[in-house]
Design a protein around this motif. Structure first.
Motif, mmCIF file in Angstrom:
data_model
loop_
_atom_site.group_PDB
_atom_site.id
_atom_site.type_symbol
_atom_site.label_atom_id
_atom_site.label_comp_id
_atom_site.label_asym_id
_atom_site.label_seq_id
_atom_site.Cartn_x
_atom_site.Cartn_y
_atom_site.Cartn_z
ATOM 1 N N ASN A 72 0.735 -18.068 16.418
ATOM 2 C CA ASN A 72 0.887 -18.934 17.596
ATOM 3 C C ASN A 72 -0.090 -20.102 17.605
ATOM 4 O O ASN A 72 -0.377 -20.673 18.664
ATOM 5 C CB ASN A 72 0.752 -18.122 18.872
ATOM 6 C CG ASN A 72 1.848 -17.086 19.021
ATOM 7 O OD1 ASN A 72 1.587 -15.886 19.008
ATOM 8 N ND2 ASN A 72 3.081 -17.538 19.114
ATOM 9 N N LYS B 125 3.508 -22.612 19.371
ATOM 10 C CA LYS B 125 2.264 -22.703 18.606
ATOM 11 C C LYS B 125 1.349 -23.719 19.288
ATOM 12 O O LYS B 125 1.775 -24.830 19.604
ATOM 13 C CB LYS B 125 2.529 -23.124 17.160
ATOM 14 C CG LYS B 125 3.380 -22.118 16.377
ATOM 15 C CD LYS B 125 3.289 -22.354 14.892
ATOM 16 C CE LYS B 125 4.086 -21.301 14.121
ATOM 17 N NZ LYS B 125 3.753 -21.291 12.684
ATOM 18 N N ASN C 76 9.645 -20.423 19.012
ATOM 19 C CA ASN C 76 8.371 -19.717 19.122
ATOM 20 C C ASN C 76 7.261 -20.751 19.321
ATOM 21 O O ASN C 76 7.243 -21.780 18.650
ATOM 22 C CB ASN C 76 8.095 -18.893 17.857
ATOM 23 C CG ASN C 76 9.107 -17.788 17.683
ATOM 24 O OD1 ASN C 76 9.370 -17.025 18.602
ATOM 25 N ND2 ASN C 76 9.696 -17.701 16.495
ATOM 26 N N GLY D 138 3.652 -15.911 23.873
ATOM 27 C CA GLY D 138 3.138 -16.425 22.601
ATOM 28 C C GLY D 138 1.901 -17.276 22.779
ATOM 29 O O GLY D 138 0.923 -17.149 22.029
#
Length: 367
Positions: A102, A188, A186, A153
């Motif tokens: 992440n 980051k 997802n 995340g």
């Protein structure tokens, strides 16, 4: 053209002649991949505007394609900004050896004359700000499953920075534009230009205030006393943005001049908390959404010592547990009133630095 990055011996010579920046660490630069300016110029088609991904407080980010077909994000730092050089060096020092699912991975750098460039992994869906908060033409339809995954995340990435790395890292600029999304959405965490290292034996550091309007913890905005809990506060604001689908910097909430944190707390006190939810989400699990909002309240409490650690936040978000709302106190907030009521709109979501900012802070209910 000369070599893209100085070797350590060259750096020593530059230091002796007074030409190099004092903070450049030759050993550090030797440990990461170096790109020539020509390589990156070719990769971005001479930094063409069609490859522009966004612009931050210290430079512009472009999409690039290296010779082997690998796509990268190329972050150019302003050559005129001394501050930009410092942020560049900080970013290298902070994340050159950090690896986590992440966190955005730093691939390499370029130092060539006045050019300061960072090269990152490329994330296909750009930033959370663009996906969630910008115009409908660039928005991505995010159902509750995707939004909850993004919240969790980011929480895991921050928990890693705060509690697993040695020394710990406080990011200082957690916001939607610094959360990037890959192909599967997802999240980051990126842009570590404002980050600070936090050794275990230090409880806080005093520093010039740097961050983004709408996300700054009140104790940090007032006195520059920075702890890991400043990131926790910003993360709480981010949760409210993800759930509401609206920017924290906009002050017109509920028909009044309120910040997002204020408005959400008002809804909580009036028993109308689900009205905060983005109308674009047609279906969502009421109890889970309410739990996430209340976690955001725990993160944004006015007293920093009442906010949870990020590992505790991960636990609260990932497990269907009942939160002890009796321990919850009102959130703190600050408003940048230097330029009147519209000042937050002027600064928007850009990074700002303030040495003294008038603040408003809610009263904390005693234990």
């Amino acid at each position: 053209m000369s070599c893209s990055c100085f070797g350590s011996s060259a750096l020593v010579k530059k230091r002796r002649s007074g030409q190099a920046h004092d903070d450049i660490d030759g050993d550090l630069l030797e440990s990461i991949k170096h790109f020539s300016y020509n390589e990156l110029r070719a990769a971005t088609d001479d930094f063409h505007t069609r490859n522009k991904l966004g612009r931050g407080g210290f430079g512009t980010v472009y999409m690039g394609t290296l010779k082997k077909g690998v796509q990268v994000a190329v972050k150019t730092l302003s050559a005129q900004s001394k501050q930009g050089v410092r942020e560049f060096l900080t970013e290298i020092k902070t994340i050159s050896n950090v690896r986590h699912p992440n966190l955005v991975e730093l691939i390499g750098c370029c130092i060539d004359g006045a050019n300061r460039i960072l090269v990152y992994e490329y994330l296909e869906n750009n930033s959370l700000e663009r996906a969630l908060l910008s115009s409908r033409s660039t928005c991505i339809m995010l159902d509750w499953g995707k939004r909850s995954t993004i919240c969790l995340g980011v929480a895991r990435g921050l928990a890693y920075l705060h509690e697993e790395l040695e020394p710990h890292i406080v990011h200082r600029d957690i916001k939607a534009s610094n959360i990037l999304l890959d192909t599967d959405l997802n999240p980051k965490i990126g842009d570590f230009g404002l980050a600070r290292l936090f050794p275990d034996n230090i409880t806080h550091i005093s520093t010039k205030i740097a961050g983004t309007t709408g996300y700054l913890a009140p104790e940090y905005a007032m006195g520059g006393q920075l702890t890991l809990k400043a990131d926790v506060y910003s993360f709480g604001v981010l949760i409210l943005e993800i759930i509401s689908g609206r920017s924290s910097s906009k002050e017109n909430w509920g028909g009044t001049q309120q910040l997002l944190v204020e408005y959400a707390w008002q809804l909580h006190e009036e028993g109308r908390l689900l009205e905060l939810v983005d109308p674009q989400m047609a279906e969502f699990p009421n109890e889970e959404v309410l739990r996430f909002i209340k976690v955001a309240f725990f993160c944004t409490q006015a007293a920093s010592n009442r906010r949870p650690l990020m590992s505790q936040v991960v636990n609260m978000l990932s497990r269907n547990i009942r939160l002890n709302e009796k321990e919850l106190t009102a959130p703190g907030y600050f408003q940048d009133s230097r330029n009147g009521a519209s000042s937050s709109k002027k600064t928007g979501l850009t990074s700002v630095e303030m040495s003294s900012v008038p603040v408003t802070i809610t009263q904390v209910t005693p234990r």
